[in-house]
Design an enzyme around this catalytic site. Structure first.
Site, PDB file in Angstrom:
ATOM      1  N   THR A 253       2.886 100.526  98.268  1.00  0.00           N
ATOM      2  CA  THR A 253       3.447 101.650  97.527  1.00  0.00           C
ATOM      3  C   THR A 253       4.316 102.478  98.450  1.00  0.00           C
ATOM      4  O   THR A 253       3.946 102.705  99.600  1.00  0.00           O
ATOM      5  CB  THR A 253       2.280 102.534  97.033  1.00  0.00           C
TER       6      THR A 253
ATOM      7  N   ARG B 144      -3.006  96.806  83.862  1.00  0.00           N
ATOM      8  CA  ARG B 144      -3.750  97.312  85.030  1.00  0.00           C
ATOM      9  C   ARG B 144      -3.016  98.505  85.668  1.00  0.00           C
ATOM     10  O   ARG B 144      -1.810  98.485  85.868  1.00  0.00           O
ATOM     11  CB  ARG B 144      -3.894  96.193  86.049  1.00  0.00           C
TER      12      ARG B 144
ATOM     13  N   GLY C 165      -3.302 101.023  89.159  1.00  0.00           N
ATOM     14  CA  GLY C 165      -3.950 101.252  90.439  1.00  0.00           C
ATOM     15  C   GLY C 165      -4.087 102.738  90.705  1.00  0.00           C
ATOM     16  O   GLY C 165      -4.049 103.563  89.783  1.00  0.00           O
ATOM     17  N   ASP C 166      -4.229 103.088  91.971  1.00  0.00           N
ATOM     18  CA  ASP C 166      -4.403 104.499  92.332  1.00  0.00           C
ATOM     19  C   ASP C 166      -3.115 105.300  92.244  1.00  0.00           C
ATOM     20  O   ASP C 166      -3.165 106.525  92.090  1.00  0.00           O
ATOM     21  CB  ASP C 166      -4.906 104.586  93.784  1.00  0.00           C
TER      22      ASP C 166
ATOM     23  N   THR D 183      -1.743 104.274 100.199  1.00  0.00           N
ATOM     24  CA  THR D 183      -1.211 102.957  99.868  1.00  0.00           C
ATOM     25  C   THR D 183      -2.274 101.920 100.230  1.00  0.00           C
ATOM     26  O   THR D 183      -3.034 102.113 101.172  1.00  0.00           O
ATOM     27  CB  THR D 183       0.132 102.680 100.585  1.00  0.00           C
ATOM     28  N   GLY D 184      -2.330 100.857  99.443  1.00  0.00           N
ATOM     29  CA  GLY D 184      -3.348  99.850  99.678  1.00  0.00           C
ATOM     30  C   GLY D 184      -3.997  99.434  98.374  1.00  0.00           C
ATOM     31  O   GLY D 184      -3.401  99.580  97.296  1.00  0.00           O
TER      32      GLY D 184
ATOM     33  N   GLY E 255      -5.649  99.718  95.228  1.00  0.00           N
ATOM     34  CA  GLY E 255      -5.871 100.873  94.374  1.00  0.00           C
ATOM     35  C   GLY E 255      -7.292 101.005  93.882  1.00  0.00           C
ATOM     36  O   GLY E 255      -7.838 102.112  93.789  1.00  0.00           O
TER      37      GLY E 255
HETATM   38  N1  GLY Z   1      -1.896 101.155  95.650  1.00  0.00           N
HETATM   39  C1  GLY Z   1      -1.189 100.667  94.553  1.00  0.00           C
HETATM   40  C2  GLY Z   1      -1.964  99.861  93.609  1.00  0.00           C
HETATM   41  O1  GLY Z   1      -3.076  99.463  93.903  1.00  0.00           O
HETATM   42  O2  GLY Z   1      -1.457  99.587  92.550  1.00  0.00           O
END
Ligand code: GLY
Length: 307
Positions: free
Chosen positions: A149, A177, A179-180, A200-201, A203
């Site tokens: 991200t 889906r 993510g975070d 970032t990583g 989520g």
């Molecule tokens: N960190 C972004 C995601 O997992 O989508």
């Protein structure tokens, strides 16, 4: 008061250069952060964000974005958005309503179209070719196999701070889906009275630790940005190891409201920073011993192979 911009990955370097020029010319933190992120959203060479982003399990590019204004605590976010140029700009525009700040899917697209945001088919021939090569390989995906991200944290000369994020999310993700990244508190958080953070990583793991809000609360309790970032990542890493028996790829950037920065990471993680006292600089963070992060200045960007 000075200014600063901090952003994730090597791919953000050009954006940090442009954002720092804007901040030097008295732009707002919000304008600088969005410019920083759009540089990456518009560049198909960076495959995990915007144009040329990573497709989902059906070969379609759905994007997520978020934005928070640290002066007002107002935020906006979009998730599972298809066919638009800049999720972060759309997210930013959503912050000014009292309701409906986080829109997903068709609702987000209808809003973006009605508000006049630029449309774009983000599936490039290269992202389609990647999909055709890899489709079906969903079982052993790891976040950093080409998924990350762009996050930008900015402080302007008026002391205003913001956080912005944009991503195509997990490669070959299930349709729908999230993510975070678009989730306030997990993917991003900003409070001009304290500081800002963004993650970032993976989520699904970052959300378990509500990582960005956690780091800003550590700043509030008196930690430095470096202590806050290291502590938040170390604690989540230990929780995942103790309870689930696994480690994950997670990185966190933190910007104090004095312009100083901190990073926590479980992996090798490039990031970019500039301020009124420092020209745009690429750094490399690595997980050190005892949950510490080792940061080195990159003299030759060509030596960093990961975007
Ligand atoms: N960190 C972004 C995601 O997992 O989508």
């Amino acid at each position: 008061m000075g200014y600063a911009i901090l952003s994730t990955w090597k791919m953000s370097f050009q954006g940090v250069c442009e954002a720092s020029c804007l901040l030097k010319d008295h732009a707002s933190a919000g304008d600088a952060a969005v410019r920083c992120i759009q540089c990456t959203e518009d560049n198909p060479a960076f495959v995990s964000v915007g144009y040329g982003g990573l497709p989902d399990e059906n070969g379609r590019v759905f994007l997520d974005g978020g934005f928070m204004d640290g002066d007002t605590l107002k935020f906006g976010a979009v998730g599972a958005l298809e066919g638009f140029r800049s999720p972060v700009a759309i997210a930013r525009s959503l912050k000014d309503s009292n309701f409906n700040n986080f829109l997903v899917g068709k609702g987000a697209e209808a809003y973006a179209e009605a508000a006049g945001f630029e449309k774009r088919d983000n599936l490039t021939p290269e992202s389609r070719a990647r999909y055709l090569k890899d489709k079906g390989k969903t079982q052993n995906l790891f976040s950093y196999d080409g998924h990350d991200t762009i996050c930008a944290l900015a402080l302007d000369e008026n002391g205003s701070m913001c956080a912005g994020v944009s991503t195509s999310g997990l490669y070959l993700k299930k349709a729908g889906r999230l993510g975070d990244s678009p989730v306030i508190g997990s993917g991003f958080y900003a409070d001009s009275a304290i500081g800002a953070a963004a993650a970032t990583g993976v989520g699904e793991e970052i959300m378990k630790g509500v990582l960005s809000f956690r780091a800003v609360m550590y700043l509030r309790s008196g930690m430095t940005p470096m202590q806050a970032a290291e502590t938040a990542v170390r604690e989540l890493k230990e929780d995942l190891a103790n309870r689930l028996g696994r480690t994950s790829s997670i990185s966190l950037i933190v910007l104090g409201n004095d312009g100083t920065f901190g990073v926590g990471t479980t992996i090798e993680f490039p990031f970019a920073y500039a301020s009124d006292t420092e020209p745009p600089t690429l750094y490399l963070a690595n997980a050190g011993s005892d949950g510490r992060t080792v940061i080195t200045r990159v003299e030759d960007p060509a030596t960093v192979t990961q975007d």
